[in-house]
Design a protein around this motif. Structure first.
Motif, mmCIF file in Angstrom:
data_model
loop_
_atom_site.group_PDB
_atom_site.id
_atom_site.type_symbol
_atom_site.label_atom_id
_atom_site.label_comp_id
_atom_site.label_asym_id
_atom_site.label_seq_id
_atom_site.Cartn_x
_atom_site.Cartn_y
_atom_site.Cartn_z
ATOM 1 N N GLU A 171 0.842 -0.979 -0.132
ATOM 2 C CA GLU A 171 -0.022 0.025 -0.055
ATOM 3 C C GLU A 171 0.784 1.191 -0.018
ATOM 4 O OE1 GLU A 171 -0.059 -1.565 4.181
ATOM 5 O OE2 GLU A 171 0.147 -2.430 2.218
ATOM 6 N N GLU A 172 2.327 0.906 0.209
ATOM 7 C CA GLU A 172 3.178 2.146 0.110
ATOM 8 C C GLU A 172 4.124 2.502 -0.894
ATOM 9 O OE1 GLU A 172 5.011 1.888 3.960
ATOM 10 O OE2 GLU A 172 3.371 2.133 5.141
ATOM 11 N N GLN A 173 3.952 1.345 -1.904
ATOM 12 C CA GLN A 173 4.637 1.375 -3.075
ATOM 13 C C GLN A 173 4.088 2.677 -4.027
ATOM 14 O OE1 GLN A 173 7.156 -0.200 -4.476
ATOM 15 N NE2 GLN A 173 7.195 -1.933 -2.837
ATOM 16 N N THR A 174 4.996 3.290 -4.487
ATOM 17 C CA THR A 174 4.758 4.475 -5.387
ATOM 18 C C THR A 174 4.861 4.228 -6.806
ATOM 19 O OG1 THR A 174 7.017 5.137 -5.571
ATOM 20 C CG2 THR A 174 5.881 5.995 -3.546
ATOM 21 N N ASP A 175 4.162 5.097 -7.629
ATOM 22 C CA ASP A 175 3.871 4.832 -8.947
ATOM 23 C C ASP A 175 5.529 4.779 -9.586
ATOM 24 O OD1 ASP A 175 1.298 4.924 -8.901
ATOM 25 O OD2 ASP A 175 0.813 6.599 -9.811
#
Length: 331
Positions: A171-175
């Motif tokens: 849920e904290e992975q960025t584009d």
């Protein structure tokens, strides 16, 4: 552009069109040498339990370090991306010792120069270095063109490059992380494979060896960007294997379990987990890039693998059988 300190092969090296010769089989690639991949004290926690393996005569008899396969890649030309460190560095040395001319592509100039200096005494002219950012399509195309221009041909492409990325919950992975992973793992190999195919077809055969990961196969936690990029690369490899089989281009994947630079970063940040992984490995240790992983890459580059394509080889001491103890600590 080519690094100014690049070492070029001599003008009399073979450049004519030819297939992988059947006579270059049944030999090992390495003389008795020490590995060029060095581990620090923290990372060595994960391998110390089984150090006796390297002092026992039995494993060495079946390993390429005994020098029985010299010349198996004589006259061949290879590109190894990410070739200046870790597994890529092990493959670079293995190929050069087996007789190949190698264009070692890496973004790290200092690391590339260090490998050239290390190998110069024994393998002068067999390995050259080119600084390449594989996330730049133009640089990847220039890399392939340089190999053909400098050495007269291209037989083997090893897509190994990867930049380090930290752990993050899904849920904290960025584009940015996800796109960067796909550029590095998938698109870089895609561009290099497309650019190499015309030369493979001209020669009547070729080898593509893509480095993927158990992280993706086993869906390890906190590395969704890496997992997804590497699994996409596995699918690309299998598709290429099917489409390019008619051209005698063999495309295969290695999923390694080795004390690579990425593994050492993991071991430094999670020493207890790293030690548990080594203990849980069926062979009781984490593999060595030069003596455990590179010989398999050598086989896949040789004529002995001419009927093997579309496969994933788990070179991990059996770690994939029951899964890997992967539980890095996050806040």
């Amino acid at each position: 552009m080519l690094h100014p300190d690049v070492h070029k092969v001599s003008e009399n090296r073979p450049t004519e069109i030819e297939h992988f010769p059947a006579g270059m089989r049944g030999k090992s690639a390495f003389p008795s040498v020490h590995p060029i991949v060095r581990t620090d004290d923290v990372a060595s926690i994960a391998t110390a339990q089984s150090a006796f393996v390297y002092s026992s005569p039995w494993p060495l008899q079946g390993n390429a370090i005994n020098g029985a396969n010299m010349g198996i890649l004589e006259g061949r030309v290879a590109i190894v991306t990410g070739g200046a460190a870790g597994i890529g560095r092990g493959i670079t040395e293995a190929y050069a010792r087996a007789g190949a001319s190698v264009l070692m592509a890496d973004i790290d100039v200092a690391a590339g120069d260090e490998v050239i200096d290390y190998l110069a005494a024994e393998l002068q002219g067999r390995v050259s270095f080119m600084q390449v950012d594989v996330t730049d399509k133009a640089q990847v195309h220039a890399m392939v063109a340089q190999a053909v221009s400098q050495f007269g041909r291209l037989d083997i492409l090893v897509n190994n490059a990867w930049r380090g990325s930290g752990f993050a919950r899904l849920e904290e992975q960025t584009d940015e992380n996800m796109r960067g992973a796909f550029d590095m793992a998938l698109m870089a190999a895609f561009w290099a494979m497309q650019a190499s195919l015309p030369e493979f077809r001209r020669l009547g055969a070729g080898r593509v060896i893509n480095l993927c990961s158990l992280n993706g196969v086993n869906a390890h936690m906190y590395s969704a960007d890496y997992n997804a990029g590497k699994e996409a690369l596995r699918t690309l490899t299998r598709t290429a294997a099917r489409e390019w089989a008619e051209y005698q281009v063999c495309c295969n994947v290695i999923c390694p379990g080795a004390a690579s630079d990425a593994y050492q970063r993991f071991a430094r940040s999670n020493p207890e987990n790293a030690a548990a992984m080594a203990n849980a490995n069926p062979m009781g240790r984490i593999g060595d890039p030069l003596t455990d992983i590179a010989p398999v890459a050598l086989f896949l580059a040789s004529d002995d693998s001419r009927y093997l394509t579309g496969n994933t080889l788990f070179v991990d001491g059996g770690a994939h059988i029951n899964g890997v103890h992967w539980a890095p600590k996050l806040p």
